[in-house]
Design a protein around this motif. Structure first.
Motif, PDB file in Angstrom:
ATOM      1  N   VAL A   8       9.102   2.765  -4.060  1.00 17.45           N
ATOM      2  CA  VAL A   8       7.751   2.564  -3.553  1.00 17.45           C
ATOM      3  C   VAL A   8       6.777   3.337  -4.434  1.00 17.45           C
ATOM      4  O   VAL A   8       6.720   4.556  -4.374  1.00 17.45           O
ATOM      5  N   ARG A   9       6.038   2.623  -5.244  1.00 17.74           N
ATOM      6  CA  ARG A   9       5.081   3.299  -6.117  1.00 17.74           C
ATOM      7  C   ARG A   9       3.716   3.418  -5.462  1.00 17.74           C
ATOM      8  O   ARG A   9       2.994   4.373  -5.673  1.00 17.74           O
ATOM      9  N   PHE A  10       3.354   2.403  -4.660  1.00 23.33           N
ATOM     10  CA  PHE A  10       2.057   2.394  -4.000  1.00 23.33           C
ATOM     11  C   PHE A  10       2.256   2.228  -2.500  1.00 23.33           C
ATOM     12  O   PHE A  10       2.491   1.127  -2.032  1.00 23.33           O
ATOM     13  N   PRO A  11       2.192   3.315  -1.746  1.00 25.84           N
ATOM     14  CA  PRO A  11       2.360   3.195  -0.305  1.00 25.84           C
ATOM     15  C   PRO A  11       1.198   2.402   0.307  1.00 25.84           C
ATOM     16  O   PRO A  11       0.043   2.734   0.103  1.00 25.84           O
ATOM     17  N   ILE A  12       1.533   1.328   1.008  1.00 33.20           N
ATOM     18  CA  ILE A  12       0.510   0.492   1.629  1.00 33.20           C
ATOM     19  C   ILE A  12       0.367   0.921   3.074  1.00 33.20           C
ATOM     20  O   ILE A  12       1.324   0.931   3.835  1.00 33.20           O
TER      21      ILE A  12
END
Length: 146
Positions: A8-12
């Motif tokens: 997970v690089r960009f937590p949404i």
């Protein structure tokens, strides 16, 4: 021992959405909603940003009109000292050229260089050309596992 990179690089998170997925396509310049950068208020660090050192605006482009090949889509990450964005300054700009994920990364130092009193951030898309149309949604995210 090895350390595995995060998947997970960009937590949404709903709290980080700048523009909703359901907002629809745009054909003229439009700014997203804004998010506070976390300016501190104690007298010893008043106005200092509590935001991470590196941030990104992540755009998920779902449709992009490139029919006549003269369409362009400029992305500006803007900051301001208030939610009204009367003193908006551009931190970084980028061009969108295809459908998919588009990441515009920037640092806390770039924010402060653009506007020392920055307290809010947003994204502004400026389409140009014969038949520009772009549909996207966007989030503000700390950069994870660089």
């Amino acid at each position: 021992m090895t350390i595995k990179a995060s998947a997970v690089r960009f937590p949404i998170d709903a709290e980080n959405i700048l523009r909703a997925e359901s907002a629809g396509a745009i054909t003229a310049a439009e700014a997203s909603g804004s998010k506070p950068l976390g300016a501190l208020s104690a007298y010893w660090n008043e106005g200092e940003l509590a935001s991470p050192l590196q941030l990104a605006v992540v755009l998920f482009v779902t449709a992009l009109d490139l029919t006549t090949a003269d369409e362009t889509y400029r992305v500006d990450v803007e900051v301001a000292s208030t939610e009204a964005f009367a003193d908006a300054e551009v931190v970084v700009s980028s061009e969108i050229k295809k459908v998919g994920q588009h990441v515009v990364a920037f640092t806390r130092e770039q924010i402060l260089d653009a506007l020392a009193t920055a307290a809010y951030v947003r994204v502004k898309i400026t389409p140009a050309g014969t038949t520009p149309s772009i549909d996207y949604w966007a989030i503000l995210s700390p950069l994870v596992d660089r």
